[in-house]
Write a protein that holds these residues in place. Structure first.
Motif, PDB file in Angstrom:
ATOM      1  N   SER A 118      45.169  57.046   7.995  1.00 19.52           N
ATOM      2  CA  SER A 118      43.766  57.003   7.583  1.00 19.52           C
ATOM      3  C   SER A 118      42.848  57.167   8.786  1.00 19.52           C
ATOM      4  CB  SER A 118      43.444  55.669   6.893  1.00 19.52           C
ATOM      5  OG  SER A 118      44.163  55.527   5.690  1.00 19.52           O
ATOM      6  N   GLN A 119      41.753  57.874   8.548  1.00 19.65           N
ATOM      7  CA  GLN A 119      40.644  57.910   9.506  1.00 19.65           C
ATOM      8  C   GLN A 119      39.594  56.950   8.972  1.00 19.65           C
ATOM      9  OE1 GLN A 119      37.225  58.800  10.102  1.00 19.65           O
ATOM     10  NE2 GLN A 119      37.797  58.200  12.185  1.00 19.65           N
ATOM     11  N   LEU A 120      39.323  55.892   9.723  1.00 15.15           N
ATOM     12  CA  LEU A 120      38.439  54.813   9.288  1.00 15.15           C
ATOM     13  C   LEU A 120      37.160  54.866  10.104  1.00 15.15           C
ATOM     14  CD1 LEU A 120      41.333  52.237   9.398  1.00 15.15           C
ATOM     15  CD2 LEU A 120      40.298  53.079   7.288  1.00 15.15           C
ATOM     16  N   HIS A 121      36.029  54.767   9.444  1.00 14.68           N
ATOM     17  CA  HIS A 121      34.756  54.881  10.153  1.00 14.68           C
ATOM     18  C   HIS A 121      33.719  53.961   9.510  1.00 14.68           C
ATOM     19  CE1 HIS A 121      35.181  58.025   7.078  1.00 14.68           C
ATOM     20  NE2 HIS A 121      33.914  57.791   6.798  1.00 14.68           N
ATOM     21  N   GLY A 122      32.604  53.792  10.213  1.00 20.55           N
ATOM     22  CA  GLY A 122      31.564  52.872   9.766  1.00 20.55           C
ATOM     23  C   GLY A 122      31.860  51.456  10.237  1.00 20.55           C
ATOM     24  N   ARG A 123      31.135  50.501   9.686  1.00 15.42           N
ATOM     25  CA  ARG A 123      31.387  49.108  10.034  1.00 15.42           C
ATOM     26  C   ARG A 123      31.300  48.258   8.779  1.00 15.42           C
ATOM     27  NH1 ARG A 123      26.317  46.465  13.348  1.00 15.42           N
ATOM     28  NH2 ARG A 123      24.692  46.705  11.761  1.00 15.42           N
ATOM     29  N   GLY A 124      32.063  47.183   8.783  1.00 15.55           N
ATOM     30  CA  GLY A 124      32.129  46.330   7.613  1.00 15.55           C
ATOM     31  C   GLY A 124      30.962  45.369   7.508  1.00 15.55           C
ATOM     32  N   ILE A 125      30.818  44.792   6.322  1.00 15.00           N
ATOM     33  CA  ILE A 125      29.664  43.932   6.060  1.00 15.00           C
ATOM     34  C   ILE A 125      29.918  42.470   6.394  1.00 15.00           C
ATOM     35  CG2 ILE A 125      30.272  43.448   3.641  1.00 15.00           C
ATOM     36  CD1 ILE A 125      27.238  43.802   3.034  1.00 15.00           C
ATOM     37  N   ASP A 126      31.176  42.040   6.434  1.00 13.99           N
ATOM     38  CA  ASP A 126      31.448  40.606   6.571  1.00 13.99           C
ATOM     39  C   ASP A 126      31.118  40.068   7.951  1.00 13.99           C
ATOM     40  OD1 ASP A 126      32.476  40.052   3.922  1.00 13.99           O
ATOM     41  OD2 ASP A 126      34.130  41.349   4.470  1.00 13.99           O
ATOM     42  N   GLN A 127      31.559  40.757   9.007  1.00 13.88           N
ATOM     43  CA  GLN A 127      31.350  40.260  10.364  1.00 13.88           C
ATOM     44  C   GLN A 127      29.875  40.143  10.719  1.00 13.88           C
ATOM     45  OE1 GLN A 127      33.241  42.636  13.374  1.00 13.88           O
ATOM     46  NE2 GLN A 127      32.398  41.438  15.059  1.00 13.88           N
ATOM     47  N   PHE A 128      29.068  41.080  10.232  1.00 15.72           N
ATOM     48  CA  PHE A 128      27.670  41.140  10.650  1.00 15.72           C
ATOM     49  C   PHE A 128      26.699  40.502   9.657  1.00 15.72           C
ATOM     50  CE2 PHE A 128      29.859  44.719  12.628  1.00 15.72           C
ATOM     51  CZ  PHE A 128      29.562  44.502  13.968  1.00 15.72           C
ATOM     52  N   TYR A 129      27.089  40.425   8.377  1.00 16.44           N
ATOM     53  CA  TYR A 129      26.112  40.028   7.374  1.00 16.44           C
ATOM     54  C   TYR A 129      26.530  38.865   6.478  1.00 16.44           C
ATOM     55  CZ  TYR A 129      23.944  44.347   8.898  1.00 16.44           C
ATOM     56  OH  TYR A 129      23.377  45.325   9.680  1.00 16.44           O
ATOM     57  N   THR A 130      27.738  38.878   5.904  1.00 18.18           N
ATOM     58  CA  THR A 130      28.057  37.829   4.930  1.00 18.18           C
ATOM     59  C   THR A 130      28.738  36.622   5.557  1.00 18.18           C
ATOM     60  OG1 THR A 130      30.281  38.647   4.341  1.00 18.18           O
ATOM     61  CG2 THR A 130      28.380  39.623   3.180  1.00 18.18           C
ATOM     62  N   GLY A 131      29.630  36.834   6.552  1.00 18.03           N
ATOM     63  CA  GLY A 131      30.404  35.735   7.124  1.00 18.03           C
ATOM     64  C   GLY A 131      31.456  35.194   6.178  1.00 18.03           C
ATOM     65  N   ALA A 132      31.916  36.010   5.224  1.00 18.45           N
ATOM     66  CA  ALA A 132      32.793  35.527   4.154  1.00 18.45           C
ATOM     67  C   ALA A 132      34.246  35.417   4.589  1.00 18.45           C
ATOM     68  CB  ALA A 132      32.689  36.452   2.939  1.00 18.45           C
ATOM     69  N   LEU A 133      34.967  34.472   3.990  1.00 15.91           N
ATOM     70  CA  LEU A 133      36.421  34.381   4.140  1.00 15.91           C
ATOM     71  C   LEU A 133      37.139  35.454   3.321  1.00 15.91           C
ATOM     72  CD1 LEU A 133      37.060  30.529   3.859  1.00 15.91           C
ATOM     73  CD2 LEU A 133      37.450  31.943   5.885  1.00 15.91           C
ATOM     74  N   MET A 134      36.595  35.767   2.148  1.00 20.33           N
ATOM     75  CA  MET A 134      37.190  36.773   1.274  1.00 20.33           C
ATOM     76  C   MET A 134      36.469  38.096   1.515  1.00 20.33           C
ATOM     77  SD  MET A 134      37.858  34.563  -2.237  1.00 20.33           S
ATOM     78  CE  MET A 134      36.387  33.541  -2.186  1.00 20.33           C
ATOM     79  N   PRO A 135      37.111  39.037   2.218  1.00 25.24           N
ATOM     80  CA  PRO A 135      36.432  40.263   2.632  1.00 25.24           C
ATOM     81  C   PRO A 135      35.862  41.046   1.447  1.00 25.24           C
ATOM     82  CG  PRO A 135      38.510  40.017   3.795  1.00 25.24           C
ATOM     83  CD  PRO A 135      38.492  38.982   2.722  1.00 25.24           C
ATOM     84  N   VAL A 136      34.597  41.423   1.568  1.00 25.43           N
ATOM     85  CA  VAL A 136      33.901  42.120   0.482  1.00 25.43           C
ATOM     86  C   VAL A 136      34.598  43.416   0.111  1.00 25.43           C
ATOM     87  CG1 VAL A 136      31.772  43.389  -0.051  1.00 25.43           C
ATOM     88  CG2 VAL A 136      31.657  41.072   0.904  1.00 25.43           C
ATOM     89  N   SER A 137      35.119  44.141   1.099  1.00 20.26           N
ATOM     90  CA  SER A 137      35.706  45.457   0.846  1.00 20.26           C
ATOM     91  C   SER A 137      37.164  45.510   1.261  1.00 20.26           C
ATOM     92  CB  SER A 137      34.938  46.545   1.606  1.00 20.26           C
ATOM     93  OG  SER A 137      35.622  47.780   1.548  1.00 20.26           O
ATOM     94  N   ASN A 138      37.983  46.188   0.480  1.00 22.39           N
ATOM     95  CA  ASN A 138      39.388  46.354   0.826  1.00 22.39           C
ATOM     96  C   ASN A 138      39.653  47.567   1.713  1.00 22.39           C
ATOM     97  OD1 ASN A 138      39.083  48.404  -1.081  1.00 22.39           O
ATOM     98  ND2 ASN A 138      40.285  47.348  -2.655  1.00 22.39           N
ATOM     99  N   ILE A 139      38.602  48.279   2.166  1.00 24.24           N
ATOM    100  CA  ILE A 139      38.804  49.324   3.173  1.00 24.24           C
ATOM    101  C   ILE A 139      38.125  48.970   4.491  1.00 24.24           C
ATOM    102  CG2 ILE A 139      38.990  51.089   1.379  1.00 24.24           C
ATOM    103  CD1 ILE A 139      36.247  52.162   2.437  1.00 24.24           C
ATOM    104  N   GLU A 140      37.489  47.800   4.566  1.00 26.07           N
ATOM    105  CA  GLU A 140      36.810  47.418   5.798  1.00 26.07           C
ATOM    106  C   GLU A 140      37.809  47.303   6.939  1.00 26.07           C
ATOM    107  OE1 GLU A 140      34.307  43.603   7.561  1.00 26.07           O
ATOM    108  OE2 GLU A 140      34.140  44.112   5.432  1.00 26.07           O
ATOM    109  N   ALA A 141      37.515  47.986   8.049  1.00 27.18           N
ATOM    110  CA  ALA A 141      38.433  47.994   9.188  1.00 27.18           C
ATOM    111  C   ALA A 141      37.689  48.469  10.423  1.00 27.18           C
ATOM    112  CB  ALA A 141      39.632  48.909   8.908  1.00 27.18           C
TER     113      ALA A 141
END
Length: 463
Positions: A118-141
């Motif tokens: 996989s080529q993975l790009h962008g940034r996930g929402i949990d680290q910067f915005y939600t702080g959640a234990l259960m990751p919002v997205s299953n492609i966040e990387a």
């Protein structure tokens, strides 16, 4: 038998899983509620002839035993309320996969090969915005281009196979057909495993070298696998603390870490013509884990007199069970439901209990290919971690939040635009993000993160 690709909907997908038997090994992708058939629809049929020709060439190769797949998932999510802060992100995953029937191609009876990257790009929402234990997205990387799986599978007898190579445990263990449509990562690989295993375990976006054996009959199946226990390896003196950066290309093939074992038993049944499967399993890690509360000197890690070196606990384990059941089936319309739970020791784990449940539906009067689902999840912070918070409050700010657990509700809808292209609006509500951690923007340290509301839109294109 590999992990299946689901788009037939919760009922039909589950039926396909139960009927598949000891099919030749194929790689799956639990980020894609794609067809359980061997030939999922692609956008090639809707493209001009010049753009469709590569797909035609792919079909010719398939007749010789080689199947190629190309898939793009792109998504935008916005934290509109609560969490660490409000904000919007975009991330995406371009996945290329190869399945080879080496019997058809070279006469190697019962042997199959699978690889995907996989080529993975962008940034996930949990680290910067939600702080959640259960990751919002299953492609966040972490953005990179990474090999995920590359394995060989040999059918050794009817209903028996062995798989060797780079694998993801999340592709075969703890899976449920009725949960395939959900975006939150915990409805795939649960938050307990993500939080407690080194680098989150052998699960997307990291995989690990291992071996898997499977025995299967019409009604029962047994799976067992052994992996190297750390997909990224321990952090070196000059290496990133992010395990995804330490194994950025997926080529860090490790075999010197403490092993990770996982096993699962499956019972396939039918009630009034509606298929179901019950699974029970467990995992064992033979590494060393830090105590969540106590130091090696016998003092709480929150005690100013403590050395700050955690007590070392040898080994770790988890137990889980789940049921995935068809609830309704009539022609193209179907519905399914699931429930799952997992437990682990309190002293060495951040999360010691996880549970989720949900329902998903396929088909509407005017849109027979669309899917809809609602699911809930809960991750409980262990008593060891909670005890550390109480100790920290006793030695410092007595009004600081004490972690407890995080709850999640997700509602999602998959709309088929044309064959091979879907749009998926998604809504997630996260109660007590991070399990009730303190808000870093509060200088007094007494305010918890507010409940977060996240809205998103995902698109999937299969070619």
């Amino acid at each position: 038998m590999g992990t299946f690709r689901f788009i037939l909907g919760p009922g039909a997908a589950l039926a396909a899983l139960l009927a598949a038997g000891a099919a030749l090994g194929r790689g799956g992708d639990h980020h894609d509620p794609a067809p359980a058939s061997d030939n999922p629809p692609t956008i090639a049929s809707s493209l001009p002839e010049s753009l469709a020709q590569p797909a035609e060439a792919r079909d010719a190769l398939a007749e010789r035993g080689f199947e190629f797949g190309l898939k793009y998932i792109g998504e935008t999510f916005a934290d509109v309320s609560g969490g660490l802060r409000r904000g919007t992100i975009y991330d995406g995953k371009l996945r290329a996969a190869l399945d080879a029937d080496l019997d058809k191609a070279f006469g190697l009876t019962g042997l199959a090969f699978h690889a995907n990257a996989s080529q993975l790009h962008g940034r996930g929402i949990d680290q910067f915005y939600t702080g959640a234990l259960m990751p919002v997205s299953n492609i966040e990387a972490t953005p990179t281009t990474r090999l995920f799986e590359a394995w060989l599978e040999q059918n050794v007898a009817e209903g028996a196979s062995i798989r060797l190579g780079q694998m993801g445990a999340d592709q075969e263990f703890m899976t449920r057909a009725s949960a395939e449509i959900f975006v939150n990562n915990s409805f795939g690989w649960p938050a307990l495993a993500i939080a407690d295993l080194p680098a989150g375990g052998a699960a997307f976006p990291l995989s690990d070298l291992g071996a898997r054996v499977k025995l299967e009959t019409e009604r029962f199946a047994l799976l067992a696998a052994i992996f190297d226990g750390d997909p990224a390896g321990p952090q070196g003196a000059f290496e990133s603390p992010d395990p995804q950066r330490r194994n950025a290309d997926g080529l860090r093939f490790r075999l010197k870490d403490a092993p990770f074992l996982i096993g699962e038993g499956q019972w396939k049944y039918s009630i009034d013509g509606l298929d179901g499967v019950a699974k029970i399993g467990g995992w064992r890690h033979f590494g060393v884990f830090a105590d969540q509360r106590m130091g090696a000197d016998g003092l709480s890690l929150a005690d100013p007199a403590s050395s700050g070196v955690p007590l070392r606990r040898r080994g770790n384990f988890g137990l889980y069970a789940l049921v995935d059941q068809q609830m309704f089936r009539s022609g193209a319309r179907s519905a399914g439901a699931f429930i799952r739970g997992e437990v682990a020791p309190n002293d060495r784990n951040l999360v010691n209990f996880y549970a989720d449940a949900g329902v998903s539906f396929r088909g509407a009067p005017a849109r027979p290919d669309d899917l809809f689902g609602v699911a809930v999840g809960y991750a409980r912070v262990s008593s060891g971690a909670r005890g550390l918070d109480r100790d920290a409050a006793a030695f410092g700010n007595g009004f600081a939040p004490i972690r407890s657990g995080e709850a999640l509700v997700e509602a999602t809808y998959i709309a088929s635009v044309i064959p091979g292209w879907t749009l998926q609006p998604d809504l997630q509500y996260i109660r007590r993000p991070g399990g009730n951690i303190a808000d870093p923007r509060d200088p007094s340290g007494v305010r918890s993160l507010r409940n977060a509301l996240v809205v998103g839109l995902r698109t999937l294109i299969r070619y």
